[in-house]
Design a protein around this motif. Structure first.
Motif, PDB file in Angstrom:
ATOM      1  N   VAL A 411       0.833  -1.199   0.000  1.00  0.00           N
ATOM      2  CA  VAL A 411       0.000   0.000   0.000  1.00  0.00           C
ATOM      3  C   VAL A 411       0.873   1.257   0.000  1.00  0.00           C
ATOM      4  O   VAL A 411       0.570   2.236  -0.679  1.00  0.00           O
ATOM      5  CB  VAL A 411      -0.961   0.005   1.205  1.00  0.00           C
ATOM      6  CG1 VAL A 411      -1.859   1.208   1.157  1.00  0.00           C
ATOM      7  CG2 VAL A 411      -1.786  -1.245   1.224  1.00  0.00           C
ATOM      8  N   TYR A 415       0.170   4.150  -2.647  1.00  0.00           N
ATOM      9  CA  TYR A 415      -0.415   5.419  -2.237  1.00  0.00           C
ATOM     10  C   TYR A 415       0.448   6.211  -1.262  1.00  0.00           C
ATOM     11  O   TYR A 415      -0.052   7.124  -0.601  1.00  0.00           O
ATOM     12  CB  TYR A 415      -1.808   5.204  -1.647  1.00  0.00           C
ATOM     13  CG  TYR A 415      -2.867   5.000  -2.694  1.00  0.00           C
ATOM     14  CD1 TYR A 415      -3.078   5.965  -3.674  1.00  0.00           C
ATOM     15  CD2 TYR A 415      -3.647   3.863  -2.715  1.00  0.00           C
ATOM     16  CE1 TYR A 415      -4.040   5.788  -4.645  1.00  0.00           C
ATOM     17  CE2 TYR A 415      -4.614   3.682  -3.684  1.00  0.00           C
ATOM     18  CZ  TYR A 415      -4.797   4.648  -4.656  1.00  0.00           C
ATOM     19  OH  TYR A 415      -5.753   4.477  -5.619  1.00  0.00           O
ATOM     20  N   GLY A 416       1.693   5.849  -1.134  1.00  0.00           N
ATOM     21  CA  GLY A 416       2.590   6.634  -0.291  1.00  0.00           C
ATOM     22  C   GLY A 416       2.156   6.710   1.158  1.00  0.00           C
ATOM     23  O   GLY A 416       1.588   5.770   1.700  1.00  0.00           O
ATOM     24  N   MET A 417       2.412   7.854   1.757  1.00  0.00           N
ATOM     25  CA  MET A 417       2.094   8.048   3.179  1.00  0.00           C
ATOM     26  C   MET A 417       0.617   7.874   3.482  1.00  0.00           C
ATOM     27  O   MET A 417       0.251   7.358   4.524  1.00  0.00           O
ATOM     28  CB  MET A 417       2.517   9.452   3.602  1.00  0.00           C
ATOM     29  CG  MET A 417       3.985   9.692   3.458  1.00  0.00           C
ATOM     30  SD  MET A 417       4.831   9.088   4.881  1.00  0.00           S
ATOM     31  CE  MET A 417       5.675  10.550   5.335  1.00  0.00           C
ATOM     32  N   ILE A 418      -0.225   8.366   2.543  1.00  0.00           N
ATOM     33  CA  ILE A 418      -1.665   8.253   2.779  1.00  0.00           C
ATOM     34  C   ILE A 418      -2.074   6.787   2.818  1.00  0.00           C
ATOM     35  O   ILE A 418      -2.823   6.357   3.700  1.00  0.00           O
ATOM     36  CB  ILE A 418      -2.445   8.982   1.661  1.00  0.00           C
ATOM     37  CG1 ILE A 418      -2.120  10.464   1.670  1.00  0.00           C
ATOM     38  CG2 ILE A 418      -3.922   8.756   1.800  1.00  0.00           C
ATOM     39  CD1 ILE A 418      -2.617  11.172   2.894  1.00  0.00           C
ATOM     40  N   GLY A 419      -1.534   6.033   1.870  1.00  0.00           N
ATOM     41  CA  GLY A 419      -1.820   4.603   1.860  1.00  0.00           C
ATOM     42  C   GLY A 419      -1.395   3.953   3.155  1.00  0.00           C
ATOM     43  O   GLY A 419      -2.118   3.137   3.731  1.00  0.00           O
ATOM     44  N   ILE A 422      -3.831   4.749   5.864  1.00  0.00           N
ATOM     45  CA  ILE A 422      -5.053   3.948   5.758  1.00  0.00           C
ATOM     46  C   ILE A 422      -4.797   2.522   6.231  1.00  0.00           C
ATOM     47  O   ILE A 422      -5.595   1.935   6.969  1.00  0.00           O
ATOM     48  CB  ILE A 422      -5.578   3.969   4.308  1.00  0.00           C
ATOM     49  CG1 ILE A 422      -6.031   5.379   3.949  1.00  0.00           C
ATOM     50  CG2 ILE A 422      -6.728   2.988   4.133  1.00  0.00           C
ATOM     51  CD1 ILE A 422      -6.420   5.554   2.514  1.00  0.00           C
TER      52      ILE A 422
END
Lengths: 487, 362
Positions: A411, A415-419, A422
């Motif tokens: 993940v 999606y980087g840090m946001i992933g 989450i």
């Protein structure tokens, strides 16, 4: 004539029994004349302890100072002997290590003497939960020995042991331990009920029970703590928890438990509270580090390299210059290699296992960097993450930690840090939903219980721990157990 | 009747209230509320906080008559079954709208600051199941998310200290340089950031000793106000008013200047951490909406959750671009204003009369 009829039937039954048993491998049958009757003695060679048989049974049988089985029973120095008329019971009993004596017409019943062969390991030092200081006993595979080890430390009449049989084929003995007046009745009942409901044919180890009575069986997190230390078991029983011991398993299960308890080694209680707290904090930091560091590396290198300060960027770029893969693939390959090493090391005998560590760690690592397959920095990161996961004292939990890194990694790559945020939220919500024996697994963080924090992230001195953890809903909250008991 | 096992302690109301209020607004409200009151707009926040405290008081007056009662029961009692249920449905739509606003604004921030080419539909595929996973279980899970949503991002407050190095106190001097009217006008804009409290009308029966929880609700509101004022003041001493007109999310600018030896551009970490403040918002509103439909029509909780999340998904995907998000924000703000400050007091009065009438009849 009428009186003789049941005896004749018994004789017929016996002949039939003998016929079936003769076909069994290892069945041994003695018979000799005695008071006009034939006296029979039979057992299975592999199930019976020959020493006991020769020392205590055979001499008594040959003395001929008895007239029927009841009298013979008096001479035999074993309790738990049984008298039965039912011939169909015999084969089952023989397998369990009983010897039967049949005296024919004089008394048409069977005397069953338990002489089981006890093959068991001696009590040895704990290997998985080793501690430098403190007691050095560990459980063995025999449940009676284990219960004895616990009883030795908790020699009080309140220690309550409920025994159950689980497994349609194995009929394994399972014991639920608790201390009356301290443990919550509801917890005990839940545990007993769930064990009764277990519907599998074989229970080989306590892990079988651990998995089948778990609140959520589709969770990577173990929801019952397993331990091989009798001292730990005694300590948690006194806290009001419940312990489940399974015959054939050197690991007892503790419930209800919390996430944080998995990161406390029992050695924490043998050191003074400051050192112990510091070590526990190190372990917790190590876990966070272990889970997050590789995904963070992937997230930053893939999507947010602006985060890295310029001085550091040079080092990173330099080390990654020759690597042909994107960071995600690079990290996955390295993590996979580490898992490969661990698995190979775990499956091989200890002596060869050490060699694998050297081969894998040094040779492959250096070669991979020199060949330009991975970057130096990532190698350090992944190795540190692996090291971090090994600090977890409970083996099953450290497996979980290594497992949940992989979805996080993917993940983070997408999606980087946001992933990553989450994915962490998923784990968080999962932990919030999780229960151990019906009690919240994420306590004392949520539900928030300040009182229980004195033995969670850190361990405060014993004189401050005057209340049992609220998590287990103890019947008696105050410690120590009321003084009347000690009189 | 909700069993005691599923209820939460009164203290949790503090976390429920403040986590329902704080969310995506923290990043940008500073440059919205200064429209009328300028650099005195932080006073408007205090005014808004006080007004919301009054609304909380009104809500407790409505709810306290019945430990089991929530907005569904109150509506049915006050307006009868049909009209009452219809109004509940409107409230549900409002909650859905709020959830959409929060979610969509957050996605907007991600699009602008992190991933300009983010596919909203694909990204939400990751997020919606998480929300479902949270709200399909017991209410405690939702409370847990709210609790952690206050505790964990608490550390973000420390980041306010860093920009103070570059602060210029003269930006907010002289104080009280704007008229009362201007401050009041600004506070109507500020109220948008307090509107989560309406969820109280739904989760009230889930609180143990609900009647005693009122002080915690006020504390929660107070906590929100304090944080808002702190954020607002930090922003106003850092930027001057002309700069503020240009930036949409001033807080991101504050984070941008934070530097560590191992990290620059803190806003990337900040936005990721902010997710733990956004999640409680969305989760709480969606749970409340689900609960309302479940209570009104008796459909199964999990099915309702799935359907409503489907609506949330579609609504978030079709509300395109900055304009769409702005329209959503404005309309949610206006509806919320009417709901909190006109509808709720009116409801209290009608409910009061209705109860008197009932009493006299019996």
């Amino acid at each position: 004539m009428n009186k003789k009829a049941p005896q004749k039937k018994a004789q017929r039954d016996f002949d039939k029994l003998l016929k079936t048993l003769k076909n069994k491998d290892g069945f041994i049958h003695y018979h000799h004349e005695h008071n006009q009757d034939t006296m029979h003695l039979g057992y299975l060679k592999t199930a019976v302890d020959p020493e006991k048989l020769e020392k205590y049974i055979l001499p008594r049988v040959q003395e001929y100072i008895y007239n029927d089985l009841n009298e013979l029973d008096q001479f035999i120095p074993f309790t738990k002997t049984e008298l039965t008329n039912d011939a169909s019971e015999i084969p089952e009993k023989l397998v369990k290590g009983f010897t039967f004596i049949y005296m024919g017409n004089a008394s048409p019943s069977y005397l069953l003497i338990p002489l089981p062969l006890d093959e068991k390991r001696n009590v040895s030092i704990p290997e998985i939960e080793f501690s430098v200081v403190g007691p050095k006993e560990a459980f063995v595979e025999d449940i009676d020995t284990n219960l004895n080890l616990i009883r030795k430390r908790l020699a009080i009449p309140e220690l309550n042991i409920k025994k159950l049989k689980v497994g349609t084929i194995t009929k394994t003995e399972v014991a639920v331990l608790s201390i009356d007046g301290i443990a919550d009745e509801e917890n005990v009942n839940t545990a007993v009920q769930r064990i009764k409901n277990v519907d599998i044919d074989q229970v080989i180890d306590s892990s079988f029970i651990q998995q089948t009575i778990a609140d959520n069986q589709n969770s990577p997190f173990p929801q019952l703590l397993d331990t091989e230390r009798p001292d730990r078991v005694a300590a948690v029983l006194a806290e009001g928890k419940i312990v489940i011991s399974v015959d054939g398993s050197p690991h007892a299960l503790i419930a209800p438990t919390t996430l944080i308890e998995f990161f406390s080694a029992f050695e924490d209680y043998f050191l003074n509270w400051m050192t112990a707290s510091a070590f526990r904090l190190i372990r917790l930091v190590a876990v966070f580090f272990s889970i997050l560091i590789t995904p963070l590396y992937v997230a930053v290198m893939t999507h947010h390299f602006e985060i890295i300060p310029q001085a550091m960027l040079i080092t990173l770029v330099h080390s990654r210059m020759q690597v042909p893969f994107p960071p995600l693939l690079e990290a996955l390959i390295l993590e996979f290699t580490i898992e490969l090493l661990r698995e190979a090391g775990a499956r091989l005998p200890t002596k060869i296992g050490q060699t694998i560590g050297i081969v894998g760690g040094i040779v492959i690592g250096t070669a991979a960097v020199e060949a330009g397959m991975t970057s130096n920095v990532l190698l350090i990161v992944v190795a540190l993450a692996a090291l971090g996961s090994f600090t977890t004292p409970v083996y099953k939990m450290s497996n979980t930690i290594r497992l949940i890194r992989f979805p996080l990694l993917i993940v983070a790559g997408v999606y980087g840090m946001i992933g990553l945020a989450i994915a962490i939220a998923y784990i968080m919500v999962h932990l919030l939903r999780l229960r151990s024996l019906g009690r919240p697994f994420f306590a004392p963080i949520f539900p928030f219980r300040l009182q229980d924090f004195k033995d969670a992230l850190i361990r405060l001195p014993f004189n401050m721990q005057n209340k049992r953890p609220f998590q287990v809903r103890p019947s008696k909250v105050k410690r120590p157990i009321d003084k009347e008991q000690n009189k | 009747m909700i069993s005691i096992k599923h209820k939460v302690t009164p203290l949790m109301v503090l976390f429920l209230i403040s986590s329902s209020q704080m969310g995506v607004g923290v990043l940008g409200f500073q440059s919205i509320i200064n429209k009328y009151a300028g650099y005195d707009a932080w006073i408007a926040l205090i005014v808004a906080g006080l007004c919301v405290s009054v609304v909380i008081w009104i809500m407790y007056q409505l709810l306290k008559h019945d430990e089991k009662g929530d907005i569904v029961a109150i509506h049915q009692f006050t307006y009868g079954k049909w009209l009452g249920n219809f109004l509940t449905l409107l409230f549900t739509v409002y909650l859905l709208l709020m959830a959409t606003v929060v979610l969509r604004t957050y996605v907007e921030i991600i699009q602008v600051w992190m991933f300009p080419h983010l596919k909203v539909w694909a990204f939400l595929m990751l997020l919606i199941p998480l929300i479902y996973y949270t709200i399909s279980d017991q209410f405690r899970t939702v409370v847990g998310v709210c609790f952690l949503g206050v505790v964990y991002p608490f550390l973000l407050n420390l980041t306010l200290l860093y920009p103070l190095k570059h602060a210029d106190i003269t930006h907010i001097l002289p104080m009280m340089n704007h008229s009362i009217t201007e401050i009041m006008q600004s506070s109507t804009l500020a109220v948008l950031n307090f509107m989560g409290v309406s969820a109280l009308l739904v989760f009230y029966p889930y609180i143990r000793d609900a009647g005693k929880s009122q002080k915690y609700a006020h504390y929660g509101n107070l906590y929100t106000t304090v944080i808002y004022v702190a954020v607002c003041l930090t922003t106003y001493v850092f930027y001057n008013q002309n700069e503020l007109k240009e930036v949409i999310w001033p807080a991101l600018g504050l984070w941008k200047i934070i530097e560590f030896p191992f990290m620059e551009r803190f806003e990337y970490v900040g936005i990721a951490t902010l997710f733990f403040m956004i999640l409680p918002n969305v989760v709480l509103f969606m749970w409340a909406a689900t609960r309302l439909v479940h209570r009104t029509f008796g459909f199964q909780h999990k099915r309702v959750a799935a359907v409503l999340l489907g609506i949330l998904y579609i609504a978030s995907v079709i509300s395109m671009g900055r304009e769409g998000v702005n329209i959503l924000n404005d309309s949610a703000g206006k509806i919320g204003l009417v709901f909190l400050f006109i509808y709720i007091p009116v409801l209290l009065i009608i409910n009061f009369i209705r109860r008197k009438v009932r009493k006299n009849v019996s």
